[in-house]
Each structure stands twice: as C-alpha cells, then as structure tokens.
Design an enzyme around this catalytic site. Structure first.
Site, short mmCIF file in Angstrom:
data_model
loop_
_atom_site.label_atom_id
_atom_site.label_comp_id
_atom_site.label_asym_id
_atom_site.label_seq_id
_atom_site.Cartn_x
_atom_site.Cartn_y
_atom_site.Cartn_z
N SER A 6 42.87 32.97 44.08
CA SER A 6 42.94 34.06 43.68
C SER A 6 43.42 34.69 44.81
O SER A 6 43.14 34.79 45.95
CB SER A 6 41.57 34.73 43.74
OG SER A 6 41.77 36.17 43.77
N HIS A 31 45.69 32.67 40.20
CA HIS A 31 44.80 33.64 39.72
C HIS A 31 45.21 35.15 40.23
O HIS A 31 45.35 35.27 41.47
CB HIS A 31 43.38 33.42 40.08
CG HIS A 31 42.33 34.12 39.50
ND1 HIS A 31 41.73 33.84 38.17
CD2 HIS A 31 41.63 35.32 39.68
CE1 HIS A 31 40.82 35.17 37.51
NE2 HIS A 31 40.68 35.71 38.71
N ASP A 33 44.06 39.03 40.02
CA ASP A 33 42.91 40.16 40.03
C ASP A 33 43.76 41.37 39.84
O ASP A 33 44.02 42.27 40.90
CB ASP A 33 41.89 40.01 41.02
CG ASP A 33 40.93 38.73 40.86
OD1 ASP A 33 40.62 38.49 39.91
OD2 ASP A 33 41.08 37.97 41.88
N MET A 35 43.14 45.39 39.23
CA MET A 35 41.94 46.27 39.23
C MET A 35 42.47 47.69 38.96
O MET A 35 43.29 48.01 39.67
CB MET A 35 41.00 46.05 40.33
CG MET A 35 40.51 44.67 40.72
SD MET A 35 39.54 44.43 42.24
CE MET A 35 39.12 42.92 42.29
N HIS A 64 43.48 38.21 35.56
CA HIS A 64 42.42 38.65 35.21
C HIS A 64 42.12 40.12 35.28
O HIS A 64 42.53 40.85 36.10
CB HIS A 64 41.49 38.06 36.21
CG HIS A 64 39.88 38.52 36.26
ND1 HIS A 64 39.08 38.54 37.33
CD2 HIS A 64 39.18 39.07 35.25
CE1 HIS A 64 37.81 38.61 36.71
NE2 HIS A 64 38.07 39.33 35.84
N MET A 66 40.65 43.50 35.12
CA MET A 66 39.53 44.45 35.35
C MET A 66 39.92 45.95 35.25
O MET A 66 40.07 46.40 36.07
CB MET A 66 38.94 43.99 36.57
CG MET A 66 38.43 42.62 36.90
SD MET A 66 37.69 42.14 38.51
CE MET A 66 39.59 41.33 38.80
N MET A 135 31.73 35.49 35.30
CA MET A 135 32.05 36.12 36.60
C MET A 135 30.64 35.43 37.29
O MET A 135 29.47 35.71 36.71
CB MET A 135 31.75 37.58 36.52
CG MET A 135 33.06 38.20 36.02
SD MET A 135 34.61 37.44 37.03
CE MET A 135 34.18 38.16 38.53
N ASP A 169 34.21 32.90 38.51
CA ASP A 169 35.08 33.21 39.68
C ASP A 169 34.17 34.12 40.42
O ASP A 169 33.25 34.81 39.92
CB ASP A 169 35.93 34.39 38.70
CG ASP A 169 36.91 35.18 39.49
OD1 ASP A 169 36.78 34.88 40.56
OD2 ASP A 169 37.52 36.16 39.04
C1 DX5 Z 1 36.36 39.38 42.08
C2 DX5 Z 1 37.53 38.83 41.62
C3 DX5 Z 1 37.60 37.34 42.26
C4 DX5 Z 1 37.67 37.37 43.91
C5 DX5 Z 1 37.09 35.85 44.16
O1 DX5 Z 1 36.38 40.54 41.31
O2 DX5 Z 1 37.60 38.68 40.31
O3 DX5 Z 1 38.83 36.63 41.77
O4 DX5 Z 1 39.06 37.28 44.19
O5 DX5 Z 1 36.99 35.96 45.55
P1 DX5 Z 1 36.13 35.05 46.39
O6 DX5 Z 1 36.38 33.46 45.85
O7 DX5 Z 1 36.32 35.26 47.67
O8 DX5 Z 1 34.63 35.26 45.83
ZN ZN Z 2 39.13 37.17 39.35
#
Ligand code: DX5
Ligand code: ZN
Length: 214
Positions: A6, A31, A33, A35, A64, A66, A135, A169
């Site tokens: 990620s 990956h 993320d 948000m 992903h 969010m 998650m 994740d």
């Molecule tokens: C959290 C994200 C993850 C995050 C994971 O909301 O969806 O993808 O980046 O990070 P680590 O591996 O540091 O927990």
């Molecule tokens: Zn993620």
C-alpha cells in the site's frame, strides 16, 4: 500469497520512484488507498494521482475506495488505470449497481468490509465478485494493529465460495500474514511492513512465503 504493498506508507514526494521500487522488489499488485474525509476521517488522493503513476509499472492497480457514493466516481478511477476496484459495503449506494458498473467498466469488482460488518453481509453479492476485502483494522490510517479476530470472517467466505479471492488489509507483517494464510487468505496488503523495511524485496518475500508449507 499475493502481496499488494500500500503506497499509503510510501514517500509521497517521490511516488514514481516508490512505484518502480515496488515493481522491482516483487510486488504482485499495487494497493492504492483512496480516502475522502467523509467515509473515513482522513484524506489521501484521487484519480489524477493514480493516472500520474500508472506509467511506472505494469502491475495491477488494486484501488481501495474508502469513499461515499463510490458509483459516482467509478468511471474516473477506471480511466486513471484501476484494474481491481474495492468499495465499502458500508458506503452509500446500491452495492449491486456498483458491482455491475465496475464489471461493465472492465475492472474487477471487490467489496470491502469494516471490522464491525459480518461476512454474511457480503453473501448476497458473492456471485458477481472477484474478491472480498476483509479489513483487519478500522479503515483510515496505516500503522495500526492487526485484528486476528477477523479470521473467522475469512474462513466463512472461503467456505461459502472457495474460488473467491479474500484480501486482508491492515497490520500485516510476516507474522500476521502467517495467521492470515492459515485462515485461507489469498492477498495481503501491507504498508508499513514493506515501505518501513530496510529491504523491501526481503519484506515482500517474507509475506509471499507466509503460506509456505501450511
Ligand atoms: C487503511 C488502509 C491500509 C493501510 C495499511 O485504511 O486501507 O491499506 O495502508 O497499512 P499498514 O500495513 O501499515 O497497516
Ligand atoms: Zn487499503
């Protein structure tokens, strides 16, 4: 084990090099993320950033979302180069419509569930899905602790549809990846464990080997 670093944990001032570094270090997918500051209390990046880094690797982009109202923004993410698109079952909108729209766009559809959402909530949609993202932390931030009590959800999903990919994740490292592998997980996302490591290739190899000799 498929490993998807990620980029949330990467050096954002140097994204192109970070993508290339993951590519040559053996990442299977990248990956991403996304948000929106509404669905989760954090903001990251959107389609323009994804489009800008698309040229630095041929590895699949695992996006992903969010965000609220994922259906509205799908075309932009697809156009930016998303190959797999996960949206949250808890987000607004009709999941079935969103899954169909992802498939029609040519991307692979996945549904993500937060820790409080039971696996059964995804059962009605399994037929149309490429993957379910379970998650293992509350979405929003990297660097949190892996919730091992999410593993029964992984088992329930694999039992219901063995051919479905299950991704986890949050809080993944070599040790928790082993726990995930034992539950039947196919894909591990890792931010801190890969980008925070001295040797990213070694960290990725450690995660890939998590399901060795089960
Ligand atoms: C959290 C994200 C993850 C995050 C994971 O909301 O969806 O993808 O980046 O990070 P680590 O591996 O540091 O927990
Ligand atoms: Zn993620």
């Amino acid at each position: 084990m498929i490993v998807a670093p990620s980029i949330l944990a990467s050096d954002f001032s140097n994204l192109s090099d970070e993508i290339i570094r993951m590519d040559i270090s053996g990442a299977d997918w990248i990956h991403l993320d996304v948000m929106d500051g509404h669905f989760v209390p954090n903001l990251t990046f959107g389609p323009p950033v994804i489009a800008a880094i698309r040229q630095y690797t041929d590895k699949p982009f695992d996006v992903h979302l969010m965000i609220d109202d994922p259906l509205r923004y799908l075309p932009e993410f697809r156009k930016a180069g998303a190959d797999i698109i996960s949206f949250h079952l808890e987000a607004s909108g009709d999941p079935r419509k969103t899954i169909d729209a992802i498939r029609k766009s040519g991307a692979k559809p996945a549904v993500a569930i937060k820790p409080a959402t039971p696996a059964e909530a995804v059962f009605p949609y399994l037929d149309g899905l490429f993957m379910v993202l379970v998650m293992t932390v509350e979405p929003g931030f990297g660097g949190q602790k892996f919730m091992a009590d999410m593993m029964p959800k992984v088992r329930a999903l694999k039992e219901k549809r063995p051919d479905l990919l299950v991704e986890v994740d949050g809080g993944i490292n070599a040790e928790t990846a082993r726990t995930a592998a034992l539950a039947g997980v196919d894909v591990c996302v890792a931010g801190t464990a890969v980008f925070g490591a001295q040797d990213a290739a070694k960290a990725i190899r450690g995660l890939k080997d998590a399901d060795g000799e089960l």
